[in-house]
Design a protein around this motif. Sequence first.
Motif, mmCIF file in Angstrom:
data_model
loop_
_atom_site.group_PDB
_atom_site.id
_atom_site.type_symbol
_atom_site.label_atom_id
_atom_site.label_comp_id
_atom_site.label_asym_id
_atom_site.label_seq_id
_atom_site.Cartn_x
_atom_site.Cartn_y
_atom_site.Cartn_z
ATOM 1 N N ALA A 113 0.817 -1.215 0.000
ATOM 2 C CA ALA A 113 0.000 0.000 0.000
ATOM 3 C C ALA A 113 0.850 1.263 0.000
ATOM 4 O O ALA A 113 0.385 2.319 -0.427
ATOM 5 C CB ALA A 113 -0.922 -0.007 1.221
ATOM 6 N N GLY A 116 -9.313 -4.460 1.811
ATOM 7 C CA GLY A 116 -8.560 -3.496 2.596
ATOM 8 C C GLY A 116 -8.034 -4.073 3.889
ATOM 9 O O GLY A 116 -7.457 -3.356 4.713
ATOM 10 N N HIS A 143 -9.469 -3.675 8.633
ATOM 11 C CA HIS A 143 -9.222 -2.683 7.592
ATOM 12 C C HIS A 143 -8.072 -1.780 8.001
ATOM 13 O O HIS A 143 -7.972 -1.348 9.151
ATOM 14 C CB HIS A 143 -10.482 -1.854 7.335
ATOM 15 N N LEU A 190 -7.394 1.294 7.512
ATOM 16 C CA LEU A 190 -7.744 2.616 8.057
ATOM 17 C C LEU A 190 -8.278 2.486 9.468
ATOM 18 O O LEU A 190 -7.960 3.306 10.337
ATOM 19 C CB LEU A 190 -8.768 3.307 7.153
ATOM 20 N N GLY A 243 -3.439 4.306 8.237
ATOM 21 C CA GLY A 243 -3.615 5.029 6.988
ATOM 22 C C GLY A 243 -2.391 5.831 6.576
ATOM 23 O O GLY A 243 -2.194 6.092 5.383
ATOM 24 N N VAL A 245 -0.386 4.292 3.801
ATOM 25 C CA VAL A 245 -1.086 4.034 2.532
ATOM 26 C C VAL A 245 -0.902 5.240 1.620
ATOM 27 O O VAL A 245 -1.146 6.381 2.031
ATOM 28 C CB VAL A 245 -2.585 3.772 2.777
ATOM 29 N N ARG A 265 -6.613 -0.829 -2.963
ATOM 30 C CA ARG A 265 -6.807 0.629 -3.060
ATOM 31 C C ARG A 265 -8.282 1.008 -3.104
ATOM 32 O O ARG A 265 -8.717 1.962 -2.424
ATOM 33 C CB ARG A 265 -6.089 1.161 -4.301
ATOM 34 N N VAL A 291 -9.838 0.888 0.253
ATOM 35 C CA VAL A 291 -9.429 2.016 1.095
ATOM 36 C C VAL A 291 -10.239 3.256 0.712
ATOM 37 O O VAL A 291 -10.723 3.996 1.583
ATOM 38 C CB VAL A 291 -7.919 2.274 0.966
ATOM 39 N N LYS A 317 -13.791 2.919 2.080
ATOM 40 C CA LYS A 317 -13.853 3.139 3.532
ATOM 41 C C LYS A 317 -13.659 4.616 3.857
ATOM 42 O O LYS A 317 -14.321 5.162 4.743
ATOM 43 C CB LYS A 317 -12.796 2.290 4.235
ATOM 44 N N GLN A 318 -12.769 5.263 3.136
ATOM 45 C CA GLN A 318 -12.533 6.690 3.343
ATOM 46 C C GLN A 318 -13.804 7.490 3.074
ATOM 47 O O GLN A 318 -14.134 8.433 3.801
ATOM 48 C CB GLN A 318 -11.397 7.150 2.430
#
Length: 818
Positions: free
Chosen positions: A515, A535, A694, A696, A701, A704, A714, A717, A720-721
Amino acid sequence: MTPIPQTARAVIIGGGISGCSVAYHLAKAGWTDIVLLERMSLTSGTTWHAAGLIGQLRGSANMTRLAKYSADLYVKLSAETGVETGMRQVGSISVALTQERHEELLRQATVARIFNVDVNEISPAEVKAMYPHLEVGDVVGAVHLPLDGQCDPANIAMALAKGARMRGAKIIERVKVTGVTEAATATGRRVTGVNWQMGEAQGHIAADVVINCGGMWGRDLAAGSGVTVPLHACEHFYLITEPIAGLGHLPVLRVPDECAYYKSDAGKMMIGAFEPKAKPWGMAGIREDFEFDTLPEDWDHFQPILEDAMHRMPLFQTAGIHTFFNGPESFTPDDRYYLGEAPELGGYWVAAGYNSIGIASSGGAGMALAHWITEGEAPFDLWEVDIRRAQPFQKNRRYLKERVSETLGLLYADHFPYRQMATARGVRRTPLHEHLKARGAVFGEVAGWERANWFAEPGQAREYQYSWQRQNWFDNQRVEHMAVRTGVGLFDMTSFGKIRVEGRDACRFLNHLCANEMDVAVGRIVYTQMLNARGGIESDLTVTRLSETAYLLVVPGATLQRDLAWLRRHLGEAFAVITDVTAAESVLCVMGPKARDLLMRVSPNDFSNATHPFGTAREIEIGMGLARAHRVTYVGELGWELYVSSDQTAHVFEALEAVGADLGLKLCGLHALDSCRIEKAYRHFGHDITDEDHVLEAGLGFAVRLKKPGFLGREAVLRKQEAGLDRRMVQFRLTDPAPLLFHNEAIVRDGRIVGPVTSGNYGHFLGGAIGLGYVPCRGETVQEVLDARYEIEVAGVRHAAIASLVPMYDPTSERVRL
């Protein structure tokens, strides 16, 4: 007779409860083109003589999830298939005869509450009321799980087999698999099917997937394909009385302090044993005609168990003996079974080595493996039982014979924290082993490696004295810990897994899997994770660029085989070579605020921030040798990992030791390393971070690089973001300095249990026990998470805790960059 097909999507080898469960769940998932081959009759190896105890509670959330699934499935199977399973939820009682065992049971009750397993702590009087035949005068306490049960193991397997057939699977008895066929592919070896024999007839089934459910035959079957499945059979004993008037349906009873379990069945009483030193069996192989076989009686071996039973349950003094049974079961070096795809051979899957809990485990294990096979990923984190944890050397038969003589008994031994194996030790030793031993090292073992866990003072016993309270090495850990915080400590971390990835496409390949950014300057060290498509974290590692085309990956010793398998699985057409170089170099970690002063005394190189900043590696002269110095840390202090060729390791160690006395140089062990890392809230793979967590939500994070396109995970991520976090990793410190945290204590938020402590240790600098764990946070701000009232439940007692989302020790990492 069912005709044997020439092709199948999956071939399952072995018709015990494990194989029948895998067939049932694959068929339930829609794979109807399945063939199960059994060398003799279904259940004729171990399943037919199993005790059939169904306990839901295990040592972790996901193992408990699998056991609960089994119990729920077995309750429903008879209605689905018409085969009576004998499943009765009579409950279970575990009693403690010592304070230490009572502490363990109370901690297990806390675990049950975390995982929503119905549990009650009961007094000796309540035990007597529920189990009137039991002598309770010396019972300290007990726990009761009302939804545990017992079943008829053979009928459970038959019900699963019928359920598989109802969905189209073919199950064929008296067909022996004589070999698994394979072919070479661009990414390595892959199964193509199996060869079989039935009487004089022989044939081949072409298949995409082969699943080894061979039980005690599983090791030798796997060895024929170059696959490591370390297990070994042991003799397992139980005794059944003649009918006893008025016995009734009693709860399953466990008296682990006397190595015994009891169950009532059909008006008779059974007692089984997990004795401290077991009898390995089958060293010369298993007879070709073995089917529903029993082993010779051994009254002398069973006598100590029976004598305790006659006191514990006086009815054994007068009841006649109907059966004294001895049969083989397979055990593994760490008391956990094997599940998953073998790293050596694509398409070769394993579900074997159940350590006498195969009936309670196989329902859930079959479900999980079927999901893994059909969906391409496990349903949740299964690292505890993942076949990739097995080390190649562990298939050695002498090693296995010695080790399983201990692991059978460990099922009912006190499960003290930090308990070390006593047998089959010393297989993997670093070049410094004898040096450290001479200086007081007390060793533990991980993946076969002997590692110094702590250093005894002169005159102190060099052994563990186990307890749920502060063990005899607690003050040693404190001294080592504070040496790292205030002076300089030296760790031997040679057990790190070291993987060299090199070739024209090495950078591109690693940038796809990692990542973080891999296209960095030569000499740069990158902390990163390898993610899956969800993730989740498949690997936690550092990557050092050694040249334009070569990288060194450093991983935990316990995950080396897993990480190698993940890399090789994704290599594809990339022009790169993956090599395990673990044994080529030792790793000496020099850590603490005086680390630079120590290194300057043995090396002419410049260790200043300007010349050797954090996150860089370069070759140095040291003593009269050479090393590669990596400026990184897992303890939260200024420090370097020194990578030294194995032939020069002792010299470099001696050079450092010779000049460190006035700097307070202290030899340190893994216990101090762990207590330092938890103060700094560094995550530990397998506990705090897994393939289910995950990146994050784990608070990683920062490692990443979303600007980098195309890396695996990716999109997960980004999703989730966008959607926001469902939970956060939080660090806790108990305000009372007395209690200890280890793992799986309950996190209590505003009076409600919200999850387990994923890892714990004592923060000697911070002055209290420290734990990490996830807290649900959907729709909440950071402040709302922190403003809650937190407690940690330890053995039923709740202790106030301070919570933090940043490391409580050196939150800005200034000390790392001194």
